[in-house]
Structures are given as structure tokens and as C-alpha cells.
Motif scaffolding. Structure first.
Motif, PDB file in Angstrom:
ATOM      1  N   ASP A  65       0.833  -1.208   0.000  1.00 50.68           N
ATOM      2  CA  ASP A  65       0.000   0.000   0.000  1.00 50.68           C
ATOM      3  C   ASP A  65       0.865   1.254   0.000  1.00 50.68           C
ATOM      4  OD1 ASP A  65      -2.343  -1.461  -0.042  1.00 50.68           O
ATOM      5  OD2 ASP A  65      -2.689  -1.291   2.120  1.00 50.68           O
ATOM      6  N   ALA A  66       1.927   1.232   0.787  1.00 50.36           N
ATOM      7  CA  ALA A  66       2.825   2.387   0.842  1.00 50.36           C
ATOM      8  C   ALA A  66       3.449   2.667  -0.524  1.00 50.36           C
ATOM      9  CB  ALA A  66       3.911   2.166   1.884  1.00 50.36           C
ATOM     10  N   ALA A  67       3.926   1.633  -1.181  1.00 50.72           N
ATOM     11  CA  ALA A  67       4.538   1.823  -2.500  1.00 50.72           C
ATOM     12  C   ALA A  67       3.539   2.433  -3.476  1.00 50.72           C
ATOM     13  CB  ALA A  67       5.064   0.493  -3.035  1.00 50.72           C
ATOM     14  N   VAL A  70      10.145  -4.600  -0.704  1.00 52.49           N
ATOM     15  CA  VAL A  70       9.025  -4.353  -1.620  1.00 52.49           C
ATOM     16  C   VAL A  70       9.145  -2.953  -2.232  1.00 52.49           C
ATOM     17  CG1 VAL A  70       6.517  -4.032  -1.736  1.00 52.49           C
ATOM     18  CG2 VAL A  70       7.473  -5.967  -0.502  1.00 52.49           C
ATOM     19  N   LEU A  71       9.501  -1.969  -1.428  1.00 51.39           N
ATOM     20  CA  LEU A  71       9.573  -0.594  -1.938  1.00 51.39           C
ATOM     21  C   LEU A  71      10.717  -0.412  -2.924  1.00 51.39           C
ATOM     22  CD1 LEU A  71       8.220  -0.227   1.174  1.00 51.39           C
ATOM     23  CD2 LEU A  71       7.808   1.898  -0.040  1.00 51.39           C
ATOM     24  N   GLY A 114      12.190   1.580  -6.944  1.00 47.34           N
ATOM     25  CA  GLY A 114      13.566   1.718  -7.404  1.00 47.34           C
ATOM     26  C   GLY A 114      14.504   2.147  -6.289  1.00 47.34           C
ATOM     27  N   GLN A 115      15.725   1.705  -6.377  1.00 49.66           N
ATOM     28  CA  GLN A 115      16.757   1.985  -5.378  1.00 49.66           C
ATOM     29  C   GLN A 115      17.045   3.475  -5.180  1.00 49.66           C
ATOM     30  OE1 GLN A 115      18.277  -0.267  -3.293  1.00 49.66           O
ATOM     31  NE2 GLN A 115      19.096   1.560  -2.329  1.00 49.66           N
ATOM     32  N   PRO A 116      16.999   4.312  -6.216  1.00 50.68           N
ATOM     33  CA  PRO A 116      17.357   5.722  -6.016  1.00 50.68           C
ATOM     34  C   PRO A 116      16.509   6.473  -4.984  1.00 50.68           C
ATOM     35  CG  PRO A 116      17.420   5.199  -8.336  1.00 50.68           C
ATOM     36  CD  PRO A 116      16.810   4.005  -7.640  1.00 50.68           C
ATOM     37  N   LEU A 117      15.282   6.026  -4.717  1.00 50.99           N
ATOM     38  CA  LEU A 117      14.428   6.697  -3.727  1.00 50.99           C
ATOM     39  C   LEU A 117      14.616   6.138  -2.321  1.00 50.99           C
ATOM     40  CD1 LEU A 117      11.002   7.035  -5.571  1.00 50.99           C
ATOM     41  CD2 LEU A 117      12.776   8.765  -5.255  1.00 50.99           C
ATOM     42  N   GLY A 149      16.853  13.449  -2.549  1.00 51.36           N
ATOM     43  CA  GLY A 149      15.615  12.876  -3.066  1.00 51.36           C
ATOM     44  C   GLY A 149      15.180  11.566  -2.451  1.00 51.36           C
ATOM     45  N   LYS A 150      15.862  11.114  -1.410  1.00 51.87           N
ATOM     46  CA  LYS A 150      15.451   9.877  -0.745  1.00 51.87           C
ATOM     47  C   LYS A 150      14.118  10.100  -0.041  1.00 51.87           C
ATOM     48  CE  LYS A 150      19.340   7.788  -1.750  1.00 51.87           C
ATOM     49  NZ  LYS A 150      19.439   6.822  -2.810  1.00 51.87           N
ATOM     50  N   ARG A 151      13.204   9.128  -0.184  1.00 53.66           N
ATOM     51  CA  ARG A 151      11.871   9.245   0.417  1.00 53.66           C
ATOM     52  C   ARG A 151      11.474   8.000   1.202  1.00 53.66           C
ATOM     53  NH1 ARG A 151       8.277  10.142  -4.418  1.00 53.66           N
ATOM     54  NH2 ARG A 151       6.673  10.027  -2.820  1.00 53.66           N
TER      55      ARG A 151
END
Length: 119
Positions: A35-37, A62-63, A68-71, A92-94
Motif C-alpha cells: 500500500d505504501a509503494a 518491496v519498496l 527503485g533503489q534511487p528513492l 531525493g530519498k523518500r
């Protein structure tokens, strides 16, 4: 207003730790990984704080797969400084993962940095 979702084995504990800070500009909701993704991807949430026993794979698996790894960034069993978190947010990490037994130390650092960006 920054919307933070919490997930993983300590999702309730992390959400409560963030709520107890009483930060302006932060809304926290307990979620599941999937759900978060979907909410992050749709722009209906801003950040995710995930926990597992080691702070590595399961906290973000899962995320990372869906966003993607960049976030994403994991602190593992470490406790970040406010400056480290600010730099990661600036990059930009979230999505953040950390070990459940570090949640009381890590969640406030993350939430305060997110709140500061939301002002």
C-alpha cells in the motif's frame, strides 16, 4: 504537510514515536509495504519509514522493487545524524529502512528532518 507512512514489523511503534513528537507539518499513518509503494507512486504520500529486525532487506524490499533503489536508503542498525538525514532528503530519498531495535532513536531524527523540510 508531509505524509509519512510506516511499515514493517515495528510500524505501530514507529508511528507512535513520530506522533509523540507533536511536529507541525507531519501526518503519520500505519501502512503495509505494498500500500505504501502504491501511495508513494501515486503522490498520495511523501515518505516511508520501514522496520525489520536487521534494518536491511525486509524493511525496504518491496519498496525498492516497486519504486527503485534511487528513492530508498537503509540505515541498517546505525543511527543517523540530523545532517546525514538532511543530505539524504536533499538527494531525493523518500523511503527509509532501519532496525526495529533502533526505532526509538532513528524515527525522531527522520521525522524532525522531514518536518523541517515541510515548513
Amino acid at each position: 504537510m508531509a505524509k509519512i507512512l510506516t511499515g514493517g514489523v515495528g510500524k505501530v511503534e514507529v508511528a507512535e514515536a513520530v506522533r509523540l513528537l507533536g511536529l507541525d507539518g507531519v501526518d503519520v499513518t500505519v501502512s503495509s509495504d505494498i500500500d505504501a509503494a502504491l501511495l508513494l507512486r501515486a503522490g498520495r504520500a511523501d515518505y516511508y519509514l520501514g522496520t525489520c529486525h536487521t534494518g536491511a532487506g525486509a524493511s525496504l524490499g518491496v519498496l525498492v522493487g516497486l519504486l527503485g533503489q534511487p528513492l530508498c536508503h537503509t540505515f541498517g542498525r546505525g543511527v543517523p545524524s540530523a545532517d546525514e538525514v538532511a543530505a539524504l532528503l536533499g538527494d531525493g530519498k523518500r523511503v527509509f529502512g532501519f532496525a526495529l531495535d533502533r526505532a526509538e532513536a532513528v524515527a525522531p531524527v527522520l521525522a524532525r528532518a522531514i518536518s523541517a523540510r515541510a515548513e
